[in-house]
Design a protein around this motif. Structure first.
Motif, mmCIF file in Angstrom:
data_model
loop_
_atom_site.group_PDB
_atom_site.id
_atom_site.type_symbol
_atom_site.label_atom_id
_atom_site.label_comp_id
_atom_site.label_asym_id
_atom_site.label_seq_id
_atom_site.Cartn_x
_atom_site.Cartn_y
_atom_site.Cartn_z
ATOM 1 N N GLU A 109 -5.750 8.426 7.506
ATOM 2 C CA GLU A 109 -4.988 7.669 6.511
ATOM 3 C C GLU A 109 -3.520 8.054 6.450
ATOM 4 O OE1 GLU A 109 -6.934 7.837 2.767
ATOM 5 O OE2 GLU A 109 -8.657 6.646 3.429
ATOM 6 N N LYS A 110 -3.129 9.081 7.169
ATOM 7 C CA LYS A 110 -1.701 9.456 7.181
ATOM 8 C C LYS A 110 -0.881 8.436 7.971
ATOM 9 C CE LYS A 110 -2.056 12.437 11.279
ATOM 10 N NZ LYS A 110 -1.823 13.791 11.821
ATOM 11 N N TRP A 111 -1.549 7.613 8.772
ATOM 12 C CA TRP A 111 -0.856 6.637 9.595
ATOM 13 C C TRP A 111 -0.702 5.316 8.849
ATOM 14 C CZ3 TRP A 111 1.529 8.395 13.738
ATOM 15 C CH2 TRP A 111 1.050 9.539 14.360
ATOM 16 N N THR A 112 0.536 4.882 8.638
ATOM 17 C CA THR A 112 0.808 3.599 7.977
ATOM 18 C C THR A 112 1.414 2.586 8.948
ATOM 19 O OG1 THR A 112 2.980 4.404 7.261
ATOM 20 C CG2 THR A 112 1.129 4.681 5.726
ATOM 21 N N GLU A 113 1.795 3.068 10.133
ATOM 22 C CA GLU A 113 2.297 2.188 11.180
ATOM 23 C C GLU A 113 2.086 2.868 12.535
ATOM 24 O OE1 GLU A 113 6.984 3.532 10.918
ATOM 25 O OE2 GLU A 113 6.362 1.584 10.114
#
Length: 372
Positions: A109-113
């Motif tokens: 979930e640390k990845w937003t893009e």
């Protein structure tokens, strides 16, 4: 008459499966012990050990003592590994390294893009991205002309870019359990696509007619959405073998559904069907048909006849209790979790049926209810 299976209580069936798994593991354990104690197994181990010693040029005097084989691994270690084994191990490692070089993986979930460095790796053949907070697929995906697999399940993706139609070599597209509401017509340009998974997006109501061009597709999963009918484009996918359109709003099936001549599995459970068309009888390769029997009032007799070779399964459902909360997003998340659980359960159940090669000849009458 054929067999009708009415399924209800997940916990009951899951308990039976767990018991079966335990028994199977116990049988495997006993078989392993039997083999370990078996004379034949011991002879086989000794013979393999002798062959390995000979390959390494180890003198017989080192591993034969008083006519018995000493299988001490230290003997092999003393003389080192054979050049052949070293070469084989190195080749395997090199092959795996080479394969992984073409696969991109991302999760968490640390990845937003997507990372900026990705656009430089246009030689990639597979993307595996899941359980992230990414909402957008970058337009530069059009540069990845060698892409074969695009696995993007369980993210927050809200639309597919039109550039996806540039992926002429794409074979697998999985965008299940995201936030999609529609699919671009350009997807129909992915002429080599074989598997399309749009399940669990909850809001898709139709597919563009341009997807009729996907003649290589064998698997389509659009379950857990809001389709009111089977899309016309799906009926024109001439090689389709597996169609899952369960958990939608279907009230009837098209009378020309038999044009799907290659279809083998049709999953229709959790819809609002009141009858099944006779056209289903005209599908010679159809081997598994799953429906929800609550609202069905008309079923062609031939479907239930054991001579057809068709496994006909009628699931008895009851309204699923939903957690009451004020947050709409929390309700949707809860529904997705439930759909995902039921999807995995049905997959395991179908695999179990295939292993048995015949429909079970029993009927259970209990109530299906799942509360998360």
């Amino acid at each position: 008459m054929g067999h009708q299976v009415i399924i209800f209580d997940f916990s009951l069936i899951r308990g039976l499966w767990e018991t079966r798994v335990k028994k199977n593991k116990e049988r495997q354990r006993k078989e392993k012990e039997r083999l370990e104690k078996s004379s034949l197994e011991k002879i086989k181990q000794e013979w393999n050990f002798i062959l390995e010693c000979r390959k390494k040029g180890i003198p017989q005097s080192k591993y034969l003592k008083n006519g018995f084989v000493d299988t001490d691994e230290k003997i092999l270690d003393t003389y080192g590994k054979t050049p052949q084994l070293q070469k084989r191990h190195a080749l395997s490692s090199e092959t795996n390294k080479e394969k992984n070089k073409f696969i991109f993986q991302l999760s968490g979930e640390k990845w937003t893009e997507f990372p900026d460095s990705l656009k430089e790796q246009i030689y990639l053949k597979e993307w595996h991205v899941y359980n992230t907070l990414i909402q957008t697929i970058p337009a530069y995906i059009a540069l990845f002309q060698d892409l074969r697999v695009l696995e993007l399940s369980k993210n927050q993706i809200n639309h597919l870019p039109v550039e996806i139609g540039c992926l002429k070599n794409l074979k697998v597209l999985n965008v299940s359990f995201n936030n999609l509401k529609s699919v671009p017509p350009e997807l129909g340009d992915c002429e080599n696509l074989e598997k399309l998974d749009l399940s669990g997006n909850m809001e898709i109501t139709e597919l563009p007619f341009e997807l009729s061009n996907l003649k290589q597709v064998t698997v389509v999963d659009v379950s857990a959405n809001k389709f009111h009918s089977i899309p016309i484009c799906v009926l024109r996918m001439s090689n389709l073998q597996w169609l899952d359109i369960s958990s939608n709003n279907l009230k009837d099936l098209p009378e020309d559904i038999d044009r799907l001549e290659e279809l083998q599995t049709l999953l229709l459970q959790k819809n609002k069907l009141t009858y099944l068309p006779r056209a289903l009888v005209n599908m010679p390769k159809l081997s598994l048909l799953v429906v929800s029997g609550d609202d069905l009032v008309e079923i062609p007799t031939a479907i239930c006849e054991s001579t057809t070779g068709l496994k006909f399964i009628s699931l008895k459902d009851s309204p699923v209790e939903t957690i009451v909360c004020e947050d709409t997003e929390e309700i949707i998340a809860s529904e997705r979790d439930r759909e995902q659980f039921e999807k995995e359960f049905m997959k395991a159940y179908i695999e179990d049926l295939k292993e048995r090669d015949s429909a079970p000849s029993y009927t259970t009458k209990v109530l299906l209810s799942l509360q998360l």
